[in-house]
Write an enzyme that holds these catalytic residues in place. Sequence first.
Site, mmCIF file in Angstrom:
data_model
loop_
_atom_site.group_PDB
_atom_site.id
_atom_site.type_symbol
_atom_site.label_atom_id
_atom_site.label_comp_id
_atom_site.label_asym_id
_atom_site.label_seq_id
_atom_site.Cartn_x
_atom_site.Cartn_y
_atom_site.Cartn_z
ATOM 1 N N MET A 176 28.915 34.718 33.414
ATOM 2 C CA MET A 176 27.457 34.860 33.398
ATOM 3 C C MET A 176 26.536 33.666 32.915
ATOM 4 S SD MET A 176 27.747 38.083 34.452
ATOM 5 C CE MET A 176 26.191 38.969 34.055
ATOM 6 N N TYR A 195 60.486 59.153 34.270
ATOM 7 C CA TYR A 195 60.654 57.918 34.468
ATOM 8 C C TYR A 195 59.812 57.414 35.469
ATOM 9 C CZ TYR A 195 63.859 58.444 38.216
ATOM 10 O OH TYR A 195 64.462 58.735 39.378
ATOM 11 N N LYS A 219 29.056 41.139 23.054
ATOM 12 C CA LYS A 219 28.463 40.238 22.252
ATOM 13 C C LYS A 219 27.214 40.759 21.194
ATOM 14 C CE LYS A 219 27.828 36.162 24.394
ATOM 15 N NZ LYS A 219 27.599 34.928 24.650
ATOM 16 N N SER A 253 62.065 61.826 43.643
ATOM 17 C CA SER A 253 61.653 60.412 42.950
ATOM 18 C C SER A 253 60.456 59.971 43.980
ATOM 19 C CB SER A 253 62.996 59.257 42.989
ATOM 20 O OG SER A 253 62.167 58.125 42.704
ATOM 21 N N HIS A 280 36.546 25.547 29.969
ATOM 22 C CA HIS A 280 36.515 26.751 31.167
ATOM 23 C C HIS A 280 38.046 26.644 31.701
ATOM 24 C CE1 HIS A 280 36.047 28.411 35.151
ATOM 25 N NE2 HIS A 280 35.441 29.168 34.534
ATOM 26 N N ARG A 335 21.423 34.988 26.208
ATOM 27 C CA ARG A 335 22.822 35.102 26.623
ATOM 28 C C ARG A 335 23.125 36.328 27.303
ATOM 29 N NH1 ARG A 335 25.681 30.979 23.732
ATOM 30 N NH2 ARG A 335 24.359 30.332 21.949
ATOM 31 N N GLY A 371 32.521 32.297 30.929
ATOM 32 C CA GLY A 371 32.071 31.593 32.009
ATOM 33 C C GLY A 371 31.401 32.328 33.232
ATOM 34 N N ARG A 426 34.355 37.813 18.576
ATOM 35 C CA ARG A 426 35.174 38.795 19.601
ATOM 36 C C ARG A 426 36.605 38.516 19.255
ATOM 37 N NH1 ARG A 426 33.553 35.587 24.914
ATOM 38 N NH2 ARG A 426 34.883 33.621 24.554
ATOM 39 N N CYS A 428 59.815 55.355 42.077
ATOM 40 C CA CYS A 428 60.472 54.061 42.214
ATOM 41 C C CYS A 428 59.675 53.235 43.306
ATOM 42 C CB CYS A 428 61.802 54.461 42.999
ATOM 43 S SG CYS A 428 61.795 55.411 44.562
HETATM 44 C C1 PEP Z 1 58.713 53.731 48.701
HETATM 45 O O1 PEP Z 1 58.515 54.116 49.808
HETATM 46 O O2 PEP Z 1 57.915 53.749 47.670
HETATM 47 C C2 PEP Z 1 60.153 53.217 48.300
HETATM 48 C C3 PEP Z 1 60.221 52.913 47.018
HETATM 49 O O3 PEP Z 1 60.863 53.057 49.446
HETATM 50 P P1 PEP Z 1 60.757 51.655 50.376
HETATM 51 O O4 PEP Z 1 59.836 50.771 49.863
HETATM 52 O O5 PEP Z 1 62.250 51.321 50.477
HETATM 53 O O6 PEP Z 1 60.326 52.437 51.537
#
Ligand code: PEP
Length: 874
Positions: free
Chosen positions: A102, A849, A21, A762, A454, A91, A100, A335, A829
């Site tokens: 502060m 990835y 602000k 992975s 709000h 303020r 909302g 803002r 993963c």
């Molecule tokens: C993990 O452990 O991150 C995973 C993807 O395998 P799971 O959740 O099936 O153990």
Amino acid sequence: MKRVYAFNEGNSEMKDLLGGKGANLAEMTRLGCPVPQGFTVTTKACLEYLQDGDNLSHDLIQEINQAIEQLEDQTQKKFDDPEKLLLVSVRSGAKISMPGMMDTILNLGLTDENVDKLAQLTQDERFAYDCYRRLLQMFGNVVYEIDMSLFEGQLKQIKDQHHLNFDHELSADHLKELVKKYQAIYTQELGHPFPQDVKEQIYAAVRAVFKSWNNKRAIVYRRLNNVPDDLGTAVNIQEMVFGNRGETSGTGVLFTRNPANGQKELYGEYLTNAQGEDVVAGIRTPMSITRLKDQFPEIYQEILDLTSQLESHYHDMQDIEFTIEEGKLFLLQTRNGKRTAQAAVKVACDLVEEGILTPKQALLTIQPESLHTLLHPAFDQAALKSAPLISKMGLPASPGAATGQVVFDAETAKAWTDEGKDVILVRHETSPEDIVGMNSAKAIVTSQGGMTSHAAVVARGMGKCCVSGCSELDINEDKRVVTYPGGSLHEGDIMSVDGSTGTLYVGEIPTVASAANEYFDQVMEWSREFAQLKIRMNAETATDIQNGLEFKASGIGLVRTEHMFFEAERLIAIRQFLLAQTASDREEALAHIKQFQTDDFTNIFKLMDNKPVVVRLLDAPLHEFLPHTEAEIKQVAQELNLPFDQVSDRIHMTKEINPMMGHRACRMGITYPGLYLMQAEAVIQAALAVQEQGVNVQPEIMIPLVSTKKELAQLKEAIKDHLDKVLQEVGAELTYTIGAMVETPRACLVADQLAEEAEFFSFGTNDLTQLSFGYSRDDAGKFLNAYLEEGILKDDPFQTIDLDAVKELVAIATERGRKTQSNLKVGVCGELGGDPRSIKVFHQIGLDYVSCSPYRVPIAQLAAAQSAIQDELV
Ligand code: PEP
Ligand code: MG
């Protein structure tokens, strides 16, 4: 250290020090916008105060005094000169806006003595006393924590006594009487009167704002929005301008574009003869900004000019607070405007089209996490037609569709949600105390307040469905019932809320997946262009895979094969395997299972066309597949034609004290070699079948939970030998890879050795986090909340990557793995693969990835693009 900056000393780059602000007020002052003069006490001064105790430092007081003198010079007004009376607002303003959260105090400088003088000067006694009673009320509540209901009780009593409905109907005499009553509250609650020394008022207000950084609702807001606790807040002290000086005055809030859908149009609300908080507090329902065009045409034009100036200057849609004092316009804040995901993608595309932003800059204006609301389901149109209506009179404050049980207070919302219920929080209006309940509820409905109330602002920030200002609802919070023209609902009854149209219905309405629009598609296309990380999905079922493909997932990062055993027929097959006593029984069971697996993999490969697919070999603790109760054991024994005692003994033998660290994953592969060979064979036969249809299949076979090179080498060799034979038998060729799931700390540290065997890595960050902290994934819920509340942990490490250790382990493993194999493909993963903050880390480490659930693919895609774009900026 300089602790105080006049508005004409700062600029928009100084947000760390002046708060959002303060920095923007300074910037608008620099740009020549009509901003009332003032100064900002820095966030550093706040941190100093919070560290040192309960007193403002001598240096700070001196700087504030100097700034006051300067302000008096600039405005030609004085606190102690009733003829030219200076009044100020105080303020808070943190670096990151916390709506909302502060506190604000208006009209500081008024005293018993000068209030009459103000009345004379303005020839408006009502105005003067209205200002004073507001000061007493806000100051009492914010500085001395006097319960607001004490003031409100008195206000209500006076209105009732004189048969009045609205505050603005109170006369000067009524307000005088009210001031007396408010002053009595001070003496009664505190044992001393309201301070009559102006500087004392200011110091106390500054202290109160500083302290409010650590009030409970501010802490909750920060936690929900990942705002660090150590930023502190600045305090802005600004000359008052008055929106409550009759019908040529007013106050309002506007957005330069529609924050609900992104349309390029002025969007907002105002109230005439009202002060500051009246609009956002949602107590009176305000008028649309378009009415301003008729009521104050010149001011409307001035606003149009200023808004386009500010948008081009800030390169983004703005959210502006303004006040009109007797026909003159003042800007009190600007803002970047919070907006729904639907608006965010449209505004981003429009700003690129209008030449205000480049596509890369435009992507940075969108919150990745917010996209999930765009992808959320809407009510089924056919079902809507026959749904019993409650009201169409609500405002479409935040889009989405939600069904749940009606509750009337935040505590119940939280408690019922914790019990696993879906709830709709129905309130007259919400206040910052309701924040936890709002976060729990599926949707929020209010009977009062506008699009910037709000409830509306906070719900949009949370990406939560909200209908505000539905005046047809008569809510009785005590009796726990809401009445509407056609009937009533009690607590626990089911309501459906359409936040996109502002409509409410009785009962449950089915939903359909939402169709994302052309702006979303454009944003995703840019994201794919700029991201370096590829985004894959974790999926096994056709529906999930199709969803992920709609979002253009680049492959599957995790097929959890154990998820294919949930159906009754399959479950019995795997039980047969686990309970078998002889090798031949076991083989028979495996042959049965292989049938299912081959069919499933064939479908997956077909759907995935040319894209890579990681199939993880079985990883499930045994107990998940085995029956537990006596009745279940009996039934299984019957189905498998085995004696009850044999089944029961076998189950007893497989029982583990610590299944998460027990006989699971590759350990089963080692002890039951046939299992992984069967699965690998099913993968290859499915791939061959699909390859024959002209699809280029890319199977990646992943071995879970490895910790040693030997373990991996032994399994890999066995699988390769077996698959060679399978391929030889049919005289076909197929490329496949075998990789390791890296999910134990040991695996990370010996990644160089693992990479001698693994063709890809992975990270299973779920297990890696579990094993790094030693927190059971299944039991951490019992203590994690306490850890977060007490600040022992900043974030839940299962939701966002632990930067101190798990990040290090991922970085070390990647580096060591690539030392052995420079082009080793490395992905993630675990759940963290869909978390924007973690994605930034994975990008920095240089992974190939991340893989996440299909609905998170767009979020991950945008987060990955932002990480790459931000990299270029530094
Ligand atoms: C993990 O452990 O991150 C995973 C993807 O395998 P799971 O959740 O099936 O153990
Ligand atoms: Mg795992």
